[in-house]
Design a protein around this motif. Sequence first.
Motif, mmCIF file in Angstrom:
data_model
loop_
_atom_site.group_PDB
_atom_site.id
_atom_site.type_symbol
_atom_site.label_atom_id
_atom_site.label_comp_id
_atom_site.label_asym_id
_atom_site.label_seq_id
_atom_site.Cartn_x
_atom_site.Cartn_y
_atom_site.Cartn_z
ATOM 1 N N ALA A 21 -0.582 -1.306 -13.187
ATOM 2 C CA ALA A 21 -0.256 -1.920 -11.904
ATOM 3 C C ALA A 21 0.435 -3.273 -12.097
ATOM 4 O O ALA A 21 1.425 -3.591 -11.425
ATOM 5 C CB ALA A 21 -1.521 -2.085 -11.063
ATOM 6 N N VAL A 22 -0.071 -4.060 -13.036
ATOM 7 C CA VAL A 22 0.541 -5.363 -13.313
ATOM 8 C C VAL A 22 1.955 -5.184 -13.862
ATOM 9 O O VAL A 22 2.900 -5.858 -13.445
ATOM 10 C CB VAL A 22 -0.323 -6.157 -14.310
ATOM 11 N N ALA A 23 2.106 -4.243 -14.805
ATOM 12 C CA ALA A 23 3.421 -4.006 -15.404
ATOM 13 C C ALA A 23 4.414 -3.502 -14.364
ATOM 14 O O ALA A 23 5.583 -3.912 -14.344
ATOM 15 C CB ALA A 23 3.297 -3.004 -16.555
ATOM 16 N N THR A 24 3.955 -2.625 -13.460
ATOM 17 C CA THR A 24 4.851 -2.085 -12.431
ATOM 18 C C THR A 24 5.282 -3.171 -11.458
ATOM 19 O O THR A 24 6.467 -3.270 -11.093
ATOM 20 C CB THR A 24 4.161 -0.935 -11.682
ATOM 21 N N ALA A 25 4.334 -4.001 -11.014
ATOM 22 C CA ALA A 25 4.681 -5.094 -10.105
ATOM 23 C C ALA A 25 5.651 -6.060 -10.769
ATOM 24 O O ALA A 25 6.628 -6.532 -10.151
ATOM 25 C CB ALA A 25 3.413 -5.823 -9.670
ATOM 26 N N THR A 26 5.420 -6.349 -12.053
ATOM 27 C CA THR A 26 6.313 -7.252 -12.784
ATOM 28 C C THR A 26 7.688 -6.634 -12.950
ATOM 29 O O THR A 26 8.710 -7.315 -12.776
ATOM 30 C CB THR A 26 5.720 -7.574 -14.166
ATOM 31 N N ALA A 27 7.741 -5.346 -13.271
ATOM 32 C CA ALA A 27 9.018 -4.668 -13.453
ATOM 33 C C ALA A 27 9.801 -4.604 -12.150
ATOM 34 O O ALA A 27 11.035 -4.736 -12.146
ATOM 35 C CB ALA A 27 8.793 -3.262 -14.006
ATOM 36 N N LEU A 28 9.112 -4.410 -11.032
ATOM 37 C CA LEU A 28 9.787 -4.412 -9.735
ATOM 38 C C LEU A 28 10.361 -5.799 -9.430
ATOM 39 O O LEU A 28 11.483 -5.920 -8.924
ATOM 40 C CB LEU A 28 8.815 -3.991 -8.633
ATOM 41 N N GLY A 29 9.594 -6.845 -9.738
ATOM 42 C CA GLY A 29 10.118 -8.199 -9.573
ATOM 43 C C GLY A 29 11.307 -8.463 -10.469
ATOM 44 O O GLY A 29 12.294 -9.089 -10.065
ATOM 45 N N HIS A 30 11.218 -7.971 -11.703
ATOM 46 C CA HIS A 30 12.332 -8.112 -12.656
ATOM 47 C C HIS A 30 13.571 -7.404 -12.125
ATOM 48 O O HIS A 30 14.690 -7.934 -12.194
ATOM 49 C CB HIS A 30 11.908 -7.525 -13.994
ATOM 50 N N ALA A 31 13.390 -6.206 -11.575
ATOM 51 C CA ALA A 31 14.523 -5.453 -11.041
ATOM 52 C C ALA A 31 15.151 -6.167 -9.850
ATOM 53 O O ALA A 31 16.391 -6.202 -9.704
ATOM 54 C CB ALA A 31 14.065 -4.050 -10.643
ATOM 55 N N ALA A 32 14.315 -6.746 -8.977
ATOM 56 C CA ALA A 32 14.843 -7.472 -7.822
ATOM 57 C C ALA A 32 15.669 -8.679 -8.261
ATOM 58 O O ALA A 32 16.762 -8.938 -7.726
ATOM 59 C CB ALA A 32 13.687 -7.909 -6.919
ATOM 60 N N MET A 33 15.166 -9.413 -9.259
ATOM 61 C CA MET A 33 15.909 -10.566 -9.750
ATOM 62 C C MET A 33 17.173 -10.145 -10.484
ATOM 63 O O MET A 33 18.215 -10.804 -10.392
ATOM 64 C CB MET A 33 15.019 -11.415 -10.653
ATOM 65 N N ALA A 34 17.100 -9.026 -11.204
ATOM 66 C CA ALA A 34 18.299 -8.515 -11.874
ATOM 67 C C ALA A 34 19.372 -8.154 -10.849
ATOM 68 O O ALA A 34 20.558 -8.438 -11.045
ATOM 69 C CB ALA A 34 17.945 -7.293 -12.723
ATOM 70 N N GLY A 35 18.941 -7.537 -9.733
ATOM 71 C CA GLY A 35 19.899 -7.208 -8.681
ATOM 72 C C GLY A 35 20.508 -8.442 -8.057
ATOM 73 O O GLY A 35 21.724 -8.484 -7.804
#
Length: 492
Positions: A33-47
């Motif tokens: 859950a932590v990794a998924t939330a972090t990865a989603l945040g990473h993807a948003a910032m990458a976008g």
Amino acid sequence: MIDHLIVLLVVLPILGAAVPPLASLRYDRVGWAVATATALGHAAMAGALAWTVWTDGVVRYAVGGFVAPYGIELVADGLTILLVALISAVSLGVLAYGRHAGPHENSFYSQFLLLVAGLSGMTVTGDVFNLYVFLEITGLAAYGLVASGPGARSAVAALKYLIIGTIGASLYLLGVGYALAATGTLNMADLSDKLAAAGYDSTLVLTAFGLIVAGLLVKVALFPIHTWQPDAYADSPDSVSAFISALVSTVSAYALARVLFSVFTVDFLEAVPIARQALVAVACVSIVAGSALAVAQSDVQRMLAYSSVSQFGLVIAGFAIATPLAVVGATVHLVGHAVMKGGLFAATGIIERKTGATTVGGYAGIAGRAPAATGAFTLLALAMVGVPPAVGFMGKWYIVLGAVNAGSWPVVAVLLASTLLTLAYFARLAERLYFAEATIAPEAVAADGGERVSTAMIVTVVVAAVLAVGLAAAVPVIDQLIDMTVFELMLQ
């Protein structure tokens, strides 16, 4: 926050990586859950960063406010946002796959996020020593992930990877030391000017080039310094093999391209033709040797690992030729290979869980038992061969055109031979899947084998197969992104 997006791409996964070990004091399985939330945040910032670069041009960030060349600079340009988007997409795909496939330990997801941080840092850094730091973070996280498998083979593979990876990183660091001695700077843009002033025929400059390139080639895993790769891919959990096969060598190859064009520049390759010739020669040997070794394998995952040795030879050959068409082809193949190879390893994991098959002989007659996974595997294999209109074809086509324009006929011949060899080992697998008589009886598979495959795992490999075809349409966009790089890649 917009001004700090580029540094947050690195900081966020590092902070996320610290959470699962702390959570382990109370909770056993919050890592995903932590990794998924972090990865989603990473993807948003990458976008958001991609949009900023697309609309406003190159983004530069001085860490701590210390301006380059004295401070550490982070840079985002066209190729950077392409690689950062790739890292985010693959990370989310592997997390979807790994939710059911595992490993499930909190420590696994902590290492996963550290690897995301290291890869992101390698992509955005504008400093050659800082690249070494992120290279080591990436390596340490990858060693731990490979060792996360249940058996002793995973530990041995991780140890082998650690030893060879440390040698590669050490060679790179020695090269950086020679570059510093020659120029007194570590900033990539500043190095580019001062290396030219020092003279491309300088012993220090030539030594720096040789050591830096050799160190990065170890990380890319070109023949004959590839020996860590087959064991690391084949003996790690399928979530790990899908992740590292898609990204670790890919980002290392990108780092090599960045050093070639941002630090040493095409002028160096023109002034020292032996450097280009040596790089092309090593790439060609890797293309042929990797394909030949893949043909000789009976284990499917080891076959895919040796295939990577060949495919990255193609990528490095395109970068070494250094014409606009060849660089576009190398970049397209770099991105396409990440999607195709990650999808292939994920598909083999599903096939093993559903049928127990891991070898070429074991794949006989199993298509009906795992239709979605075997169908996706076949489509990804055809894309890897280079069947039009898949992304594998587009990458190879542009590399061939670039080689023809540059008069590099050995690369053309080697690429065509490699394509035939790639067709040979993938066609053999397809024939076994759909036309051979089954050698593994359904009752021989563990009763709970099929239960361990989730819908998300199937969707992941199907999406990879679709992207392997659809990414071919993105070639004009990739071409435009290359035009937006900090190095003026309108090469001679």
